[in-house]
Design a protein around this motif. Structure first.
Motif, PDB file in Angstrom:
ATOM      1  N   ASN A 110       0.867  -1.176   0.000  1.00 15.44           N
ATOM      2  CA  ASN A 110       0.000   0.000   0.000  1.00 15.44           C
ATOM      3  C   ASN A 110       0.901   1.221   0.000  1.00 15.44           C
ATOM      4  N   HIS A 153       1.520   5.571  -0.739  1.00 14.21           N
ATOM      5  CA  HIS A 153       0.856   6.860  -0.538  1.00 14.21           C
ATOM      6  C   HIS A 153       0.280   7.395  -1.844  1.00 14.21           C
ATOM      7  N   GLY A 154      -0.969   7.870  -1.746  1.00 15.09           N
ATOM      8  CA  GLY A 154      -1.653   8.411  -2.903  1.00 15.09           C
ATOM      9  C   GLY A 154      -2.220   7.361  -3.822  1.00 15.09           C
ATOM     10  N   ARG A 155      -2.135   6.102  -3.437  1.00 12.19           N
ATOM     11  CA  ARG A 155      -2.581   5.006  -4.284  1.00 12.19           C
ATOM     12  C   ARG A 155      -3.591   4.149  -3.515  1.00 12.19           C
ATOM     13  N   PRO A 158      -6.643   6.526  -0.748  1.00  8.53           N
ATOM     14  CA  PRO A 158      -5.499   7.441  -0.750  1.00  8.53           C
ATOM     15  C   PRO A 158      -5.704   8.570   0.253  1.00  8.53           C
ATOM     16  N   GLY A 159      -4.647   8.911   0.979  1.00 10.49           N
ATOM     17  CA  GLY A 159      -4.738   9.939   2.003  1.00 10.49           C
ATOM     18  C   GLY A 159      -5.208   9.414   3.347  1.00 10.49           C
ATOM     19  N   GLU A 160      -5.717   8.203   3.369  1.00 16.93           N
ATOM     20  CA  GLU A 160      -6.179   7.587   4.611  1.00 16.93           C
ATOM     21  C   GLU A 160      -5.251   6.460   5.042  1.00 16.93           C
ATOM     22  N   GLU A 214      -0.993   4.784   7.095  1.00 20.07           N
ATOM     23  CA  GLU A 214      -1.117   5.779   8.162  1.00 20.07           C
ATOM     24  C   GLU A 214       0.207   6.451   8.491  1.00 20.07           C
TER      25      GLU A 214
END
Length: 376
Positions: A154, A156-158, A162-164, A167
């Motif tokens: 996982n 970032h931004g994918r 995304p954004g959640e 962490e």
């Protein structure tokens, strides 16, 4: 990019748990008489073949080819671009890391981490006599894991959130173990989180990328699927299934990659269980006139399993992908089975499941499962 910290789900003492033999290039069982390795000279990284690419192999229609594929996990910049070091953090012995993956990570093969995709694709393979207007059929004969471990990442931004998630600041790569239960039968073990608790589920290996070259002078990005196939991520493409694709360039210039050990429809994290495979594929050419009778005006990927016809829909908007899939399913039923459009739509509504293939590849995918026995 800097290498990430030890990934979530690191598993210790893996060398004692891995019971799937490591299939280094050219070693172990090779089903077909024709074999194509994933040597750096035989692959593209992050891009797909186009009209100007030269084939690395040319075969006659009806030929089976055993093809090595390499997972990109452990090779990417956010994982250090050093697969030996990356997998050592999970207890994998250097001898169980694939030599072709090590060679690719250390090579000067062009890949821009900002502009190119992550996927390693083996090919292109030219099929003699294939011409634009024809359909190339790629039948999956066999898939065999090359290693006893896989990774779900996982970034970032994918992914679907995304954004959640993730962490924290780093890429999260969850390591899984593969166990052989018998010929062609495997189980995956995945950590539930911190500690020793795991969850086990069946493995069902398949190739996420199967495609033909685009009729362009520039190579397409490896992430979004399209009329050429590519990163369709349809988990039904297991042994016995076939992918039908409209040929765009002479010879078709086919390729495979993005090997998976398992995937849920949606692929919501971003990746499935990524794990290298040795796949045997048969390449057949359906002439244009026959293809029209069999498939209608085929404009994109069509999967056929022993029990189902599986038309697809692709679009950046998931609603439009569903609509495209419904239209393609109607076209197939009218051309091949004599339905009129109204009754085709009624049958699809009453008896066909429309599933989300994936929502994480820029272009969303939807596929329908039409039961052949009911309409043949």
């Amino acid at each position: 990019m800097t290498a990430s910290a030890p990934a979530v789900g690191a598993v210790t003492a893996v060398r004692d748990a891995v019971v799937v033999p490591t299939l280094q290039p050219g070693r172990g069982p090779v089903r077909a008489a024709t074999y194509l390795s994933a040597d750096p000279a035989h692959v593209l990284w992050g891009r797909l073949p186009c009209a100007t690419d030269a084939p690395v192999l040319t075969v006659d229609p009806g030929t089976e080819v055993t093809i090595d594929t390499v997972s990109h996990e452990g090779l990417l910049e956010d994982q250090g671009r050093d697969p030996v070091a990356f997998f050592a953090r999970h207890g994998v012995d250097p001898g169980d890391v694939l030599a072709d993956g090590i060679a690719l990570a250390a090579s000067d093969r062009p890949r821009d981490p900002h502009d190119d995709g992550p996927h390693v694709v083996t090919g292109p393979i030219a099929v003699r006599g294939a011409l634009p207007g024809d359909v190339l059929t790629m039948t999956v004969v066999e898939v065999v894991p090359r290693v006893g471990y896989g990774v779900v990442s996982n970034r970032h931004g994918r992914g679907a959130l995304p954004g959640e998630l993730p962490e924290g600041p780093e890429t999260v790569s969850v390591f899984t173990r593969l166990r052989a239960d018998g010929p062609g039968s495997y189980t995956l073990s995945m950590p539930r989180g911190a500690g020793e608790r795991t969850v086990e589920f069946p493995a069902d290996p398949f190739l996420g990328i199967m495609g033909v070259a685009t009729a362009t002078d520039e190579r397409a990005h490896s992430v979004p699927p399209g009329p050429h196939g590519g990163n369709v991520d349809i988990r039904l493409l297991t042994p016995g299934a076939a992918l039908h694709l409209p040929v765009q360039v002479p010879g078709a210039l086919a390729y495979v990659g993005d090997p998976h050990f398992a995937q849920g429809d949606g692929e919501v994290a971003l990746t499935a269980v990524e794990g290298s495979l040795r796949a045997t594929i048969r390449f057949d050419v359906v002439p244009a006139a026959v293809a029209t009778e069999r498939f209608g005006e085929l404009t994109g990927p069509l999967v056929e399993t022993p029990t189902h016809l599986v038309p697809t829909g692709l679009d950046e908007d998931l609603d439009e992908a569903v609509r495209a899939c419904v239209r393609n399913a109607i076209a197939l039923l009218t051309a091949r089975y004599g339905f009129d459009r109204a009754h085709a739509l009624a049958y699809l509504s009453a008896a066909t499941d429309f599933d989300i293939s994936q929502v994480v590849d820029r272009v969303k995918g939807v596929h329908a499962r039409i039961r052949i026995a009911e309409i043949a």
